[in-house]
Write a protein that holds these residues in place. Sequence first.
Motif, mmCIF file in Angstrom:
data_model
loop_
_atom_site.group_PDB
_atom_site.id
_atom_site.type_symbol
_atom_site.label_atom_id
_atom_site.label_comp_id
_atom_site.label_asym_id
_atom_site.label_seq_id
_atom_site.Cartn_x
_atom_site.Cartn_y
_atom_site.Cartn_z
ATOM 1 N N ALA A 92 0.824 -1.205 0.000
ATOM 2 C CA ALA A 92 0.000 0.000 0.000
ATOM 3 C C ALA A 92 0.860 1.257 0.000
ATOM 4 C CB ALA A 92 -0.938 0.004 1.208
ATOM 5 N N PHE A 93 1.952 1.235 0.769
ATOM 6 C CA PHE A 93 2.833 2.402 0.850
ATOM 7 C C PHE A 93 3.468 2.681 -0.506
ATOM 8 C CE2 PHE A 93 6.397 5.033 1.922
ATOM 9 C CZ PHE A 93 6.012 5.732 3.050
ATOM 10 N N SER A 94 3.965 1.631 -1.153
ATOM 11 C CA SER A 94 4.611 1.791 -2.458
ATOM 12 C C SER A 94 3.607 2.237 -3.522
ATOM 13 C CB SER A 94 5.275 0.483 -2.885
ATOM 14 O OG SER A 94 6.379 0.189 -2.058
ATOM 15 N N LYS A 142 8.406 3.655 -18.226
ATOM 16 C CA LYS A 142 8.195 4.862 -17.452
ATOM 17 C C LYS A 142 9.304 5.869 -17.797
ATOM 18 C CE LYS A 142 6.124 2.342 -13.557
ATOM 19 N NZ LYS A 142 6.259 0.999 -14.144
ATOM 20 N N ILE A 143 8.937 7.153 -17.874
ATOM 21 C CA ILE A 143 9.858 8.181 -18.344
ATOM 22 C C ILE A 143 10.336 9.064 -17.197
ATOM 23 C CG2 ILE A 143 10.137 10.162 -19.875
ATOM 24 C CD1 ILE A 143 9.890 7.465 -21.290
ATOM 25 N N ILE A 144 11.629 9.428 -17.240
ATOM 26 C CA ILE A 144 12.213 10.366 -16.294
ATOM 27 C C ILE A 144 12.974 11.431 -17.063
ATOM 28 C CG2 ILE A 144 14.247 8.865 -16.023
ATOM 29 C CD1 ILE A 144 14.592 9.998 -13.200
ATOM 30 N N GLU A 145 12.872 12.687 -16.602
ATOM 31 C CA GLU A 145 13.664 13.794 -17.119
ATOM 32 C C GLU A 145 14.264 14.550 -15.939
ATOM 33 O OE1 GLU A 145 11.364 16.371 -19.588
ATOM 34 O OE2 GLU A 145 11.074 14.882 -21.175
ATOM 35 N N LEU A 155 19.215 24.437 -19.663
ATOM 36 C CA LEU A 155 20.655 24.525 -19.878
ATOM 37 C C LEU A 155 21.220 23.126 -20.114
ATOM 38 C CD1 LEU A 155 21.661 27.087 -17.098
ATOM 39 C CD2 LEU A 155 21.138 27.531 -19.503
ATOM 40 N N VAL A 156 20.823 22.201 -19.247
ATOM 41 C CA VAL A 156 21.177 20.791 -19.393
ATOM 42 C C VAL A 156 19.955 19.977 -19.006
ATOM 43 C CG1 VAL A 156 22.697 18.919 -18.664
ATOM 44 C CG2 VAL A 156 23.581 21.232 -18.749
ATOM 45 N N ARG A 157 19.591 19.003 -19.836
ATOM 46 C CA ARG A 157 18.463 18.137 -19.489
ATOM 47 C C ARG A 157 18.774 16.713 -19.939
ATOM 48 N NH1 ARG A 157 12.774 20.187 -21.345
ATOM 49 N NH2 ARG A 157 13.658 19.801 -23.423
ATOM 50 N N PHE A 158 18.548 15.774 -19.010
ATOM 51 C CA PHE A 158 18.722 14.359 -19.300
ATOM 52 C C PHE A 158 17.360 13.679 -19.347
ATOM 53 C CE2 PHE A 158 22.437 15.689 -16.795
ATOM 54 C CZ PHE A 158 23.461 15.355 -17.659
ATOM 55 N N SER A 159 17.226 12.644 -20.142
ATOM 56 C CA SER A 159 15.999 11.862 -20.146
ATOM 57 C C SER A 159 16.321 10.387 -20.309
ATOM 58 C CB SER A 159 15.055 12.327 -21.258
ATOM 59 O OG SER A 159 15.661 12.202 -22.528
ATOM 60 N N GLY A 160 15.420 9.555 -19.813
ATOM 61 C CA GLY A 160 15.607 8.111 -19.879
ATOM 62 C C GLY A 160 14.386 7.397 -19.339
ATOM 63 N N ASP A 161 14.587 6.211 -18.791
ATOM 64 C CA ASP A 161 13.463 5.440 -18.266
ATOM 65 C C ASP A 161 13.756 4.964 -16.856
ATOM 66 O OD1 ASP A 161 14.364 2.347 -18.410
ATOM 67 O OD2 ASP A 161 15.174 3.415 -20.142
ATOM 68 N N TRP A 162 12.695 4.534 -16.157
ATOM 69 C CA TRP A 162 12.858 4.094 -14.778
ATOM 70 C C TRP A 162 11.909 2.955 -14.444
ATOM 71 C CZ3 TRP A 162 8.710 4.898 -11.289
ATOM 72 C CH2 TRP A 162 7.707 5.769 -11.716
ATOM 73 N N ASP A 163 12.273 2.222 -13.396
ATOM 74 C CA ASP A 163 11.436 1.167 -12.821
ATOM 75 C C ASP A 163 11.355 1.392 -11.319
ATOM 76 O OD1 ASP A 163 10.824 -0.592 -15.123
ATOM 77 O OD2 ASP A 163 12.999 -0.875 -15.167
ATOM 78 N N PHE A 164 10.323 0.827 -10.722
ATOM 79 C CA PHE A 164 10.131 0.989 -9.284
ATOM 80 C C PHE A 164 10.025 -0.369 -8.623
ATOM 81 C CE2 PHE A 164 7.566 1.985 -5.453
ATOM 82 C CZ PHE A 164 8.358 2.989 -4.922
ATOM 83 N N ASP A 165 10.900 -0.624 -7.651
ATOM 84 C CA ASP A 165 10.876 -1.858 -6.875
ATOM 85 C C ASP A 165 10.010 -1.621 -5.640
ATOM 86 O OD1 ASP A 165 11.312 -4.110 -5.336
ATOM 87 O OD2 ASP A 165 13.460 -4.213 -5.753
ATOM 88 N N SER A 166 8.785 -2.114 -5.679
ATOM 89 C CA SER A 166 7.837 -1.872 -4.585
ATOM 90 C C SER A 166 8.268 -2.513 -3.280
ATOM 91 C CB SER A 166 6.442 -2.392 -4.973
ATOM 92 O OG SER A 166 5.951 -1.719 -6.107
ATOM 93 N N ARG A 167 9.112 -3.532 -3.348
ATOM 94 C CA ARG A 167 9.555 -4.211 -2.120
ATOM 95 C C ARG A 167 10.548 -3.372 -1.334
ATOM 96 N NH1 ARG A 167 12.112 -9.228 -4.973
ATOM 97 N NH2 ARG A 167 12.926 -7.417 -6.108
#
Length: 245
Positions: A92-94, A142-145, A155-167
């Motif tokens: 539930a918290f995750s 999932k996208i991250i910037e 000025l500088v921007r990075f982008s990529g992807d992410w995952d979340f470990d609920s445990r």
Amino acid sequence: MKRFLILLALAQYAAAFTTPQTRLPTRQPHISALSSTATATATTNPDTEIAQAKQILTRAAETKLENPDTVLDALECLERNCKAKFKQDPAAFSQDILDNISGEWRLIFTTGTKERQKKSGGRVNYFPLKAIQKFDANTSPKIIENGIYAWGLPLVRFSGDWDFDSRKRKLEFDFDLIEIFGLIKIKLGRKDVAKIGAASGLGSANNEKLVDSGRRAFFDWISADDDIATARGGGGGLALWKRVD
């Protein structure tokens, strides 16, 4: 190689805009309302301490006028009590974090990585310019910037992807695209992006070590709600964000 060196130089140029011009005093041990005695901590309901800590952090995010030591105390209190809440019901918290994380967040306060804390004598500071982190949990992947902005441009921007470990409440991510001044977009390898991230102040030198060992950069997420988000980075630093969208 030449292209990488140019990008590295530009990232360091952007980092110059984010260096605080005044040094805050070294953090001194003190007694706060959030941690006055061990007995009070042991007997207070985690929900109460979480609410008190969030009140301080929300004010800090709005005004940037709260004493940095008080903000750090509140972050540590929130982290401690959110860990206790997570143990009660990890799923539930995750899920609550995932339900609230999508959007744009402005970096308000950071302790810096452990190596930076050692160099600065424990200094903590409000982040001086506009640094925006964006998460989208509703796409696949999932996208991250992550970017530093001025005059309405990154000025500088990075982008990529992410995952979340609920445990573990752990958000793991990779950047593979860098954008300079909103004009130049270049795909780079993870190691190159990690080096530029460390040079620009948007990443930790520890991320380079993680790449070498085949692991991803990460945040140990603490909280996310309608107003603020908090996390501890892979380099050991604590951070506070304010929702902007």
